[in-house]
Motif scaffolding. Structure first.
Motif, PDB file in Angstrom:
ATOM      1  N   VAL A  91       0.847  -1.203   0.000  1.00  0.00           N
ATOM      2  CA  VAL A  91       0.000   0.000   0.000  1.00  0.00           C
ATOM      3  C   VAL A  91       0.877   1.245   0.000  1.00  0.00           C
ATOM      4  CG1 VAL A  91      -1.620   1.369   1.367  1.00  0.00           C
ATOM      5  CG2 VAL A  91      -2.025  -1.067   1.024  1.00  0.00           C
ATOM      6  N   ALA A  92       1.934   1.223   0.812  1.00  0.00           N
ATOM      7  CA  ALA A  92       2.859   2.365   0.826  1.00  0.00           C
ATOM      8  C   ALA A  92       3.480   2.559  -0.554  1.00  0.00           C
ATOM      9  CB  ALA A  92       3.945   2.143   1.876  1.00  0.00           C
ATOM     10  N   GLY A  93       3.821   1.447  -1.229  1.00  0.00           N
ATOM     11  CA  GLY A  93       4.431   1.550  -2.552  1.00  0.00           C
ATOM     12  C   GLY A  93       3.440   2.023  -3.610  1.00  0.00           C
ATOM     13  N   LEU A  94       2.166   1.662  -3.429  1.00  0.00           N
ATOM     14  CA  LEU A  94       1.151   2.069  -4.405  1.00  0.00           C
ATOM     15  C   LEU A  94       0.956   3.572  -4.419  1.00  0.00           C
ATOM     16  CD1 LEU A  94      -1.670  -0.606  -4.113  1.00  0.00           C
ATOM     17  CD2 LEU A  94      -0.535   0.111  -6.201  1.00  0.00           C
ATOM     18  N   TRP A  95       1.156   4.176  -3.287  1.00  0.00           N
ATOM     19  CA  TRP A  95       0.887   5.619  -3.150  1.00  0.00           C
ATOM     20  C   TRP A  95       1.633   6.430  -4.219  1.00  0.00           C
ATOM     21  CZ3 TRP A  95       2.979   9.516   0.801  1.00  0.00           C
ATOM     22  CH2 TRP A  95       2.074  10.545   1.003  1.00  0.00           C
ATOM     23  N   PRO A  96       2.994   6.378  -4.273  1.00  0.00           N
ATOM     24  CA  PRO A  96       3.667   7.127  -5.345  1.00  0.00           C
ATOM     25  C   PRO A  96       3.400   6.552  -6.737  1.00  0.00           C
ATOM     26  CG  PRO A  96       5.263   5.876  -4.066  1.00  0.00           C
ATOM     27  CD  PRO A  96       3.961   5.756  -3.355  1.00  0.00           C
ATOM     28  N   GLN A  97       3.190   5.242  -6.822  1.00  0.00           N
ATOM     29  CA  GLN A  97       2.982   4.624  -8.139  1.00  0.00           C
ATOM     30  C   GLN A  97       1.676   5.110  -8.781  1.00  0.00           C
ATOM     31  OE1 GLN A  97       5.493   2.714  -9.310  1.00  0.00           O
ATOM     32  NE2 GLN A  97       4.479   2.682 -11.296  1.00  0.00           N
ATOM     33  N   ILE A  98       0.637   5.249  -7.962  1.00  0.00           N
ATOM     34  CA  ILE A  98      -0.639   5.772  -8.468  1.00  0.00           C
ATOM     35  C   ILE A  98      -0.433   7.201  -8.978  1.00  0.00           C
ATOM     36  CG2 ILE A  98      -2.945   6.540  -7.766  1.00  0.00           C
ATOM     37  CD1 ILE A  98      -2.991   4.125  -5.848  1.00  0.00           C
TER      38      ILE A  98
END
Lengths: 308, 283
Positions: A179-186
């Motif tokens: 979830v933490a990684g998705l934040w910048p990826q989104i």
């Protein structure tokens, strides 16, 4: 400046030579001279190390002493080890869940693609997480997940749910990091789609509107096909991002608890730097590289086709 | 334009949309806002568990002062600058030369060279780690700024070359040809014709890779071990280990570490986004 320089070269009045064979050969070398500095450095730091890591994976080496050739032993050990399969399973989980980034990014882009006052600032703020270092993001989310004081548990508590120590739960820890990684990826996917939406063909949209296409149908048949270059890039960078995940795992859990959140990239680092098993680490890197090579090849083939 | 411009919708929809914007921003940036709030709290608040309520006092100056005075944070920031600026310069310079070669000269290996630069840019760092570490040690550059600079220049050259090549391809050939007819040497063509024209691309590219290099964590772990060289990303994570309970200070440190790329992004937003999408969408 330009005029000056041409005038100068003209003024010198070079004797006009006929193109001799030697001159033609030297002309062939021009692009290589321009490329030489980049190519030399790139070969030294990127191309040669890839080959060297492949070689190294067939040796046993502690990083200091002599290297011993052991053939496929590193790989045999690797496929026998439980932590390798944990890491691989986690990498696959990363890849699957990271695939949420392009559609969520598209949704946000559609939401923000309006012309109202202050929208530029809003877009910039949405993009914000992509600019921040992953170390800071890891820290922000560790704080967010903190079992005693974190905002997550505060919210869960308010709504009467059971609180949870996310980062020390073997079962949920990887989801928390993802979830933490998705934040910048989104955020990254959002910006790709926003640019794509800006270059849509207005004629097609108008034509479709006259045909009374609306909402989801319009999106599915008119908009998405035009956004396919953005989708292609978004998917490729997302898959590569998922396979590259290292910073967040290193800062949030260091692979723990009990190795349950490790990924191939982190396992490789751990085996080589902490356990001094360079050959074994190289074998992990080779496996990661081969998985990634599939996507790199896919990207290159697509790109080169459009170049021709 | 898609979706339909909201101006054509009812006034109620318009009001709702405008209200929803700040709310979604707040939700989206909530984890970050929490860290910024924490960074100005007093240690009493932290110890009493007052994390989410109104701060009893605003310790903005005290906390940030503390970060710079009792830790190496200032040194880490300086190190990051010493590493990032020359690395950006080097990578941009080398890749402009290489990008020009790939964009404007026809030779057999052209497309393959381009493929190598792009492919190399996507490889996992781990496959490079052991050989690059050995190379850096044998060059005597381990635990020096130069060691990191050299690696970043070399690695970023892959992406930057693709970027510059895509930009230079769009420049008109006639310009170069007429200079050649006048007998201008190839290097002068590059220097006096191409370079002035690619200036906007250079700005976009520099902003973009500044953040890439500034935010690097992996190589800072692998190629550096002392505080006098360590950049701010690795520095921050080592502080995290030392200051387990002082969340207000760790948060302040995180804000400090994030600030330079964020400031650059807001100052040069248009360049940044142009850079990101030129590198990507032309691909």
């Amino acid at each position: 400046m330009l005029q000056q320089s041409t005038a100068k070269t003209n003024g010198i009045q070079r004797p006009k030579r006929l193109p001799t064979p030697t001159r033609r050969i030297s002309k062939q070398w021009v692009p290589w001279i321009f490329m030489a500095p980049a190519l030399i450095l790139f070969s030294l730091y990127v191309l040669y190390p890839i080959a060297d890591s492949f070689m190294l994976s067939f040796y046993s080496w502690d990083g200091l002493g002599d290297k011993t050739w052991i053939g496929f032993d590193n790989y045999i050990q690797l496929f026998d080890s439980e932590s390798f399969w944990t890491a691989l399973k986690n990498n696959i989980l990363w890849m699957i869940l990271f695939m949420l980034a392009p559609p969520i990014g598209l949704a946000i882009a559609l939401f923000l693609n309006q012309d109202v006052a202050g929208i530029r600032l809003v877009k910039a703020l949405f993009f914000f997480p992509f600019v921040i270092s992953q170390v800071v993001i890891g820290l922000v989310f560790s704080w967010f997940y903190d079992p005693n004081l974190g905002l997550l548990n505060t919210i869960l508590d308010v709504f009467g749910f059971q609180t949870i120590a996310l980062l020390s739960s073997e079962e949920y820890v990887t989801y928390g990091i993802i979830v933490a990684g998705l934040w910048p990826q989104i955020a990254y996917c959002m910006i790709l789609y926003l640019t794509g939406l800006n270059s849509l063909s207005p004629d097609q949209i108008e034509a479709a509107r006259l045909d009374r296409a609306k909402g989801l149908k319009m999106l599915r048949y008119i908009i998405l096909p035009q956004l396919s270059p953005a989708t292609f890039i978004a998917v490729v960078v997302t898959v590569i991002g998922a396979l590259r995940s290292f910073d967040l795992v290193a800062t949030m859990t260091a692979g723990g608890p009990w190795g349950s959140s490790t990924v191939l990239a982190y396992m490789m680092y751990e085996e080589s730097i902490f356990n001094y098993r360079m050959g074994y680490g190289a074998a992990v890197a080779v496996v990661l590289f081969l998985i990634m090579a599939v996507y790199i090849a896919y990207f290159l083939v697509n790109m080169l086709r459009s170049e021709r | 334009m898609y979706p339909t411009p909201i101006k054509h919708a009812s006034p109620l929809t318009n009001i709702l949309y405008r209200i929803s914007l700040p709310i979604t921003i707040l939700l989206w940036l909530m984890p970050l806002a929490a860290v910024m709030m924490t960074s100005i709290r007093s240690i009493q608040d932290i110890n009493q568990g007052n994390y989410w309520g109104w701060p009893t006092s605003f310790n903005f100056i005290e906390n940030y002062n503390m970060v710079f005075q009792s830790t190496e944070m200032g040194q880490y920031l300086l190190n990051s600058m010493i590493i990032t600026l020359p690395a950006v310069l080097g990578a941009v310079a080398l890749s402009t030369l290489a990008g020009f070669a790939l964009a404007k000269y026809k030779f057999k290996a052209n497309i393959w060279m381009l493929a190598i630069f792009i492919g190399g840019n996507f490889v996992p760092f781990q496959i490079l780690m052991i050989p690059v570490r050995d190379l850096t040690i044998s060059l005597g550059l381990y635990d020096t700024h130069m060691g990191l600079i050299m690696f970043h220049v070399a690695f970023q050259t892959g992406f930057c070359t693709l970027f510059m090549r895509n930009f230079i391809v769009g420049l008109p050939n006639e310009l170069l040809e007429s200079a050649r007819v006048d007998g201008v040497s190839e290097f002068k063509i590059f220097w006096y014709i191409v370079l002035p024209l690619v200036r906007p691309a250079l700005a976009a590219l520099s902003v973009l890779i500044f953040t890439f290099i500034w935010n690097d964590y992996f190589w800072a772990l692998v190629l550096v071990q002392s505080d006098t060289v360590r950049p701010v990303t690795a520095g921050l994570s080592s502080l995290q280990g030392q200051w387990l309970a002082s969340w207000n200070l760790i948060s302040a440190g995180a804000v400090v570490a994030a600030l330079p790329p964020v400031a650059l992004f807001f100052a040069m937003q248009r360049h940044f986004i142009a850079g990101l999408t030129l590198g990507a969408t032309k691909g």
